[in-house]
Design an enzyme around this catalytic site. Structure first.
Site, PDB file in Angstrom:
ATOM      1  CE  LYS A  35     -15.770  23.063  22.006  1.00 15.54           C
ATOM      2  NZ  LYS A  35     -15.787  24.103  23.056  1.00 15.54           N
ATOM      3  CE1 TYR A 253      17.921  16.824  17.641  1.00 13.52           C
ATOM      4  CE2 TYR A 253      15.626  16.106  17.642  1.00 13.52           C
ATOM      5  CZ  TYR A 253      16.741  16.539  16.961  1.00 13.52           C
ATOM      6  OH  TYR A 253      16.703  16.695  15.601  1.00 13.52           O
TER       7      TYR A 253
END
Length: 362
Positions: A35, A253
């Site tokens: 899956k 950042y």
């Protein structure tokens, strides 16, 4: 020229891991769980690669099952979430799929249709997501018989098979066995990947290995290679810039990392826009030129920074392994506060999958 950020998929390692799961399943048959686009590895290629080793695939939803059929594979396909709409009953019959029946509204759909597919019945033994309560099984089985729906067997799902000291798995096993005892001819399935490594755990007739097929560990305190698994995906990029930071220079950042000494730094062309976890912060390992290096600062959308002190000769264009044969995806996941499942399934579509066969397991 496109970026050199790729996910290399070793199909021999995939087959090795399935065979290990099959061996650990003992007398149980191992249905290969593919899956979530084969846990991020590409469902169509994964299905073709395992087609000669398994007779059964398990997926979450109809779209995934249809992809297997479009590849021309005649294997048994189990829909772990069952049918999502009434019209799915006819599609299951047409494509020869085996849905897992877990709710009363699915019984209504089966009763209303002109034909019914062979199915599995989900028992809620304590996970409390999907499944019929043990006391509701008799009614559910009667309704399936009335709808002409043949039942291959029963399954349940463990909530804590990866916790060796938890009594929950033994309690769920006892609950499940008691619930299905009135149907002794039915086949039984309980075993997720973690259950394959749980000493003394019965796996009954069918096991359901998932994450272990892709080389990641289902156990929180072990890496895949420690369990005999081989990494299937190697997430790689390259250095696109190299510079030396001065003491006091901050990176990225928020300027969360500051150099305390002259530090060679490399910028790698990968980030959370590719599925690399943003929360894998300073200290997360990577691999450059045969050496382990560490991430520094925050991961950006398209880039991240690494301290090249352990690989001072690294240059732009050098390859960087973010996880794979040298850095376990499980180790990166722990640094990011998550699990290998999320990292593998989260690699985005802009990262090309390059398939190869290593020959290690031929």
């Amino acid at each position: 020229m496109p970026r050199h950020t790729v996910a290399k998929i070793d199909l021999d390692a995939l087959r090795h891991n399935y065979r290990l799961a099959r061996d650990r399943a003992g007398d149980a048959i191992a249905m290969a769980v593919i899956k979530a686009d084969g846990y991020g590895h590409g469902i169509r290629t994964v299905a073709r690669a395992l087609a000669a080793d398994t007779d059964c695939f398990a997926v979450a939803c109809l779209e995934e099952a249809q992809a297997i059929r479009e590849e021309g594979l005649p294997h048994t396909v189990v829909l772990l979430e069952g049918m999502h709409a009434a019209e799915d009953v006819a599609t299951c019959c047409q494509l020869g799929l085996e849905p897992v029946i877990h709710s009363h509204h699915q019984l209504d759909w089966l009763a209303a249709g002109p034909a019914a597919p062979q199915c599995w019945v989900k028992v809620n033994s304590g996970m409390n997501r999907l499944g019929f309560a043990p006391e509701d099984l008799k009614e559910a089985m009667a309704r399936l018989a009335s709808a002409g729906c043949p039942v291959r067997g029963f399954m349940t799902h463990f909530a804590a098979a990866d916790e060796p000291d938890s009594p929950a798995t033994a309690e769920q096993t006892r609950c499940f066995q008691a619930a299905v005892a009135p149907w002794p001819e039915a086949q039984l399935s309980v075993g997720n990947s973690a259950a394959h490594f749980r000493p003394g755990q019965p796996l009954f007739d069918w096991s359901r290995p998932g994450i272990m097929l892709y080389g990641a560990s289902p156990l929180p305190d072990r890496n895949g290679p420690e369990l005999g698994l081989q990494p299937v995906m190697s997430l790689e990029s390259e250095l696109i810039a190299v510079r030396t930071l001065r003491p006091g220079d901050a990176v990225g950042y928020g300027q969360t990392w500051v150099a305390e000494r002259p530090t060679p730094m490399g910028i790698v062309a990968i980030g959370y826009g590719d599925g690399y976890p943003r929360h894998a912060g300073t200290g997360t390992p990577a691999w450059v030129n045969g050496r382990r290096v560490s991430l520094i600062g925050r991961v950006s959308m398209d880039m991240l920074a690494v301290d090249l002190s352990e690989a001072p000769d690294a240059r732009p264009g050098d390859r960087v392994e973010l996880w794979g044969a040298h850095v376990s995806v499980d180790e990166v996941a722990r640094q990011a506060g998550t699990i290998g499942y999320e990292l593998l399934t989260g690699v985005t579509a802009r990262v090309p999958r390059l398939y190869h066969q290593s020959g290690r397991n031929a």
